[in-house]
Write a protein that holds these residues in place. Structure first.
Motif, PDB file in Angstrom:
ATOM      1  N   LEU A 176       0.827  -1.202   0.000  1.00 40.89           N
ATOM      2  CA  LEU A 176       0.000   0.000   0.000  1.00 40.89           C
ATOM      3  C   LEU A 176       0.865   1.257   0.000  1.00 40.89           C
ATOM      4  O   LEU A 176       0.557   2.248  -0.673  1.00 40.89           O
ATOM      5  CB  LEU A 176      -0.927  -0.002   1.212  1.00 40.89           C
ATOM      6  CG  LEU A 176      -1.989  -1.114   1.247  1.00 40.89           C
ATOM      7  CD1 LEU A 176      -2.781  -1.031   2.548  1.00 40.89           C
ATOM      8  CD2 LEU A 176      -2.920  -1.030   0.053  1.00 40.89           C
ATOM      9  N   LEU A 177       1.948   1.213   0.743  1.00 45.10           N
ATOM     10  CA  LEU A 177       2.853   2.360   0.819  1.00 45.10           C
ATOM     11  C   LEU A 177       3.442   2.681  -0.546  1.00 45.10           C
ATOM     12  O   LEU A 177       3.474   3.851  -0.975  1.00 45.10           O
ATOM     13  CB  LEU A 177       3.968   2.045   1.824  1.00 45.10           C
ATOM     14  CG  LEU A 177       5.062   3.099   2.004  1.00 45.10           C
ATOM     15  CD1 LEU A 177       4.508   4.344   2.677  1.00 45.10           C
ATOM     16  CD2 LEU A 177       6.210   2.516   2.835  1.00 45.10           C
ATOM     17  N   LEU A 178       3.890   1.672  -1.253  1.00 43.19           N
ATOM     18  CA  LEU A 178       4.532   1.888  -2.555  1.00 43.19           C
ATOM     19  C   LEU A 178       3.539   2.395  -3.590  1.00 43.19           C
ATOM     20  O   LEU A 178       3.843   3.325  -4.351  1.00 43.19           O
ATOM     21  CB  LEU A 178       5.172   0.585  -3.031  1.00 43.19           C
ATOM     22  CG  LEU A 178       6.298   0.015  -2.157  1.00 43.19           C
ATOM     23  CD1 LEU A 178       6.789  -1.310  -2.721  1.00 43.19           C
ATOM     24  CD2 LEU A 178       7.446   1.004  -2.002  1.00 43.19           C
ATOM     25  N   VAL A 179       2.351   1.814  -3.632  1.00 42.52           N
ATOM     26  CA  VAL A 179       1.351   2.228  -4.616  1.00 42.52           C
ATOM     27  C   VAL A 179       0.894   3.653  -4.347  1.00 42.52           C
ATOM     28  O   VAL A 179       0.712   4.455  -5.270  1.00 42.52           O
ATOM     29  CB  VAL A 179       0.168   1.245  -4.613  1.00 42.52           C
ATOM     30  CG1 VAL A 179      -0.971   1.771  -5.476  1.00 42.52           C
ATOM     31  CG2 VAL A 179       0.611  -0.125  -5.107  1.00 42.52           C
ATOM     32  N   PRO A 186       2.759  -3.818  -7.708  1.00 48.55           N
ATOM     33  CA  PRO A 186       3.525  -5.046  -7.935  1.00 48.55           C
ATOM     34  C   PRO A 186       2.639  -6.284  -7.905  1.00 48.55           C
ATOM     35  O   PRO A 186       1.531  -6.273  -7.366  1.00 48.55           O
ATOM     36  CB  PRO A 186       4.496  -5.059  -6.748  1.00 48.55           C
ATOM     37  CG  PRO A 186       3.727  -4.380  -5.648  1.00 48.55           C
ATOM     38  CD  PRO A 186       2.891  -3.318  -6.327  1.00 48.55           C
ATOM     39  N   GLU A 187       3.142  -7.367  -8.500  1.00 46.62           N
ATOM     40  CA  GLU A 187       2.522  -8.677  -8.327  1.00 46.62           C
ATOM     41  C   GLU A 187       2.796  -9.153  -6.899  1.00 46.62           C
ATOM     42  O   GLU A 187       3.865  -8.893  -6.334  1.00 46.62           O
ATOM     43  CB  GLU A 187       3.103  -9.691  -9.307  1.00 46.62           C
ATOM     44  CG  GLU A 187       2.796  -9.440 -10.761  1.00 46.62           C
ATOM     45  CD  GLU A 187       3.431 -10.507 -11.636  1.00 46.62           C
ATOM     46  OE1 GLU A 187       3.221 -11.711 -11.350  1.00 46.62           O
ATOM     47  OE2 GLU A 187       4.141 -10.138 -12.585  1.00 46.62           O
ATOM     48  N   ARG A 208       7.539  -7.058 -12.386  1.00 40.68           N
ATOM     49  CA  ARG A 208       8.083  -7.966 -13.394  1.00 40.68           C
ATOM     50  C   ARG A 208       8.613  -7.237 -14.622  1.00 40.68           C
ATOM     51  O   ARG A 208       9.640  -7.621 -15.193  1.00 40.68           O
ATOM     52  CB  ARG A 208       7.014  -8.985 -13.798  1.00 40.68           C
ATOM     53  CG  ARG A 208       7.553 -10.148 -14.621  1.00 40.68           C
ATOM     54  CD  ARG A 208       6.482 -11.173 -14.896  1.00 40.68           C
ATOM     55  NE  ARG A 208       6.005 -11.808 -13.685  1.00 40.68           N
ATOM     56  CZ  ARG A 208       6.617 -12.846 -13.096  1.00 40.68           C
ATOM     57  NH1 ARG A 208       7.730 -13.319 -13.598  1.00 40.68           N
ATOM     58  NH2 ARG A 208       6.092 -13.373 -12.009  1.00 40.68           N
ATOM     59  N   ALA A 209       7.914  -6.185 -15.035  1.00 46.86           N
ATOM     60  CA  ALA A 209       8.336  -5.481 -16.249  1.00 46.86           C
ATOM     61  C   ALA A 209       9.721  -4.876 -16.106  1.00 46.86           C
ATOM     62  O   ALA A 209      10.419  -4.657 -17.105  1.00 46.86           O
ATOM     63  CB  ALA A 209       7.320  -4.403 -16.602  1.00 46.86           C
ATOM     64  N   TRP A 210      10.135  -4.592 -14.866  1.00 41.82           N
ATOM     65  CA  TRP A 210      11.447  -3.974 -14.628  1.00 41.82           C
ATOM     66  C   TRP A 210      12.397  -4.904 -13.872  1.00 41.82           C
ATOM     67  O   TRP A 210      13.492  -4.508 -13.530  1.00 41.82           O
ATOM     68  CB  TRP A 210      11.260  -2.667 -13.858  1.00 41.82           C
ATOM     69  CG  TRP A 210      10.447  -1.682 -14.622  1.00 41.82           C
ATOM     70  CD1 TRP A 210      10.889  -0.812 -15.572  1.00 41.82           C
ATOM     71  CD2 TRP A 210       9.031  -1.491 -14.531  1.00 41.82           C
ATOM     72  NE1 TRP A 210       9.845  -0.077 -16.086  1.00 41.82           N
ATOM     73  CE2 TRP A 210       8.678  -0.470 -15.460  1.00 41.82           C
ATOM     74  CE3 TRP A 210       8.011  -2.052 -13.778  1.00 41.82           C
ATOM     75  CZ2 TRP A 210       7.380  -0.022 -15.639  1.00 41.82           C
ATOM     76  CZ3 TRP A 210       6.711  -1.625 -13.958  1.00 41.82           C
ATOM     77  CH2 TRP A 210       6.399  -0.624 -14.879  1.00 41.82           C
ATOM     78  N   LYS A 211      11.935  -6.116 -13.584  1.00 42.52           N
ATOM     79  CA  LYS A 211      12.737  -7.094 -12.836  1.00 42.52           C
ATOM     80  C   LYS A 211      13.251  -6.514 -11.525  1.00 42.52           C
ATOM     81  O   LYS A 211      14.452  -6.612 -11.202  1.00 42.52           O
ATOM     82  CB  LYS A 211      13.899  -7.600 -13.707  1.00 42.52           C
ATOM     83  CG  LYS A 211      13.472  -8.668 -14.716  1.00 42.52           C
ATOM     84  CD  LYS A 211      14.676  -9.414 -15.269  1.00 42.52           C
ATOM     85  CE  LYS A 211      14.222 -10.657 -16.024  1.00 42.52           C
ATOM     86  NZ  LYS A 211      15.378 -11.456 -16.475  1.00 42.52           N
TER      87      LYS A 211
END
Length: 277
Positions: A176-179, A186-187, A208-211
């Motif tokens: 929640l913090l990151l979003v 993220p997944e 995943r798109a940025w690994k």
């Protein structure tokens, strides 16, 4: 009954099992259980505590909630919050400690009047996660639709933020913090593989798109050298698979979590992500 080695946690109850600290909430529920009358059961946040699920962090202290359905009367005892619920078909279950308790889906909805939004999200995540989930998102949504939302729609808001497969409330907090900081969502607990297709690890939060792999590590220090060695090998394997592995510790979440956000944002930017992309 007046012996000095007996605790009196509730009116009419004597116990030798409670320590000087008064015992845990589970201990107190065990002590109160003989007072339950037919049709009474533990409910609300007490269900989460008895099942070992997510409850709000300190300084919040979950209380003992005991409910019954109309026309029966709720308990009125010091140390217990009594509830007289509207008439509906009971869904009482016998929980891990052999005590009658509310169905977990209903208990989560009951917490809507007690908990903040993020605690309700973590509670929903706890029900949706694990090897044997206690609920599905459809069941939670159906309970809210049937019995109604509370506090300006906080339950539906929480369900919109809940995700299946979450392993811990700290993982929910970090996601929640990151979003909310504007990073991509993220997944949750995603499997990653090597370039040869071999399984490498399950990642708490995977971009995943940025690994980029972000994981919460709640250990204060490595108490088990063998486990620490296995973890170190895992971290190396994740990096060898081409992922930027970001380990978030508890102190990174303090003071609003700015450090955690900065660490993950920097990793995403190194991988080519830009705000608004």
């Amino acid at each position: 009954m007046r012996a000095s080695d007996l605790a009196v946690p509730f009116h009419g109850v004597r116990s030798r099992s409670l320590g000087d600290d008064g015992g845990s909430l589970v201990d107190l529920c065990r002590a109160y259980a003989p007072r339950l009358t037919p049709g009474q059961f533990f409910s609300h946040e007490t269900v989460f505590a008895l099942r070992g699920l997510s409850t709000p962090e300190w300084p919040y202290s979950p209380r003992i909630h005991v409910s019954t359905h109309r026309p029966a009367r709720e308990p009125r005892t010091d140390g217990v919050v009594g509830h007289r619920l509207q008439t509906r078909e009971p869904a009482i279950q016998i929980g891990p400690h052999g005590m009658p308790m509310e169905n977990a889906v209903r208990a989560w909805r009951q917490c809507g009047r007690l908990w903040h939004l993020d605690d309700l999200v973590a509670g929903a995540d706890a029900l949706l996660g694990g090897r044997r989930p206690l609920a599905t998102i459809d069941e939670l949504e159906a309970e809210v639709a049937l019995m109604g939302d509370v506090r300006r729609g906080i339950l539906r808001h929480a369900l919109a933020l809940a995700r299946p497969g979450v392993r811990s409330p700290k993982e929910t907090q970090l996601r929640l913090l990151l979003v909310r900081a504007g990073l991509p969502e993220p997944e949750v607990n995603a499997d990653i593989f090597s370039t040869e297709g071999e399984f490498v690890a399950e990642i708490d939060l995977a971009f995943r798109a940025w690994k980029v792999a972000a994981e919460y590590d709640g250990r204060v220090h490595a108490e088990d050298p063998r486990q620490f060695a296995r973890d170190a090998d895992r971290w190396a394997a994740i990096r060898d698979a081409g992922w930027d592995h970001v380990r978030i510790l508890n102190h990174h979440l303090r003071d609003g979590g700015g450090s955690a956000v900065a660490m993950v944002r920097d990793a995403l930017i190194r991988a080519g992500w830009r705000p608004g992309l």
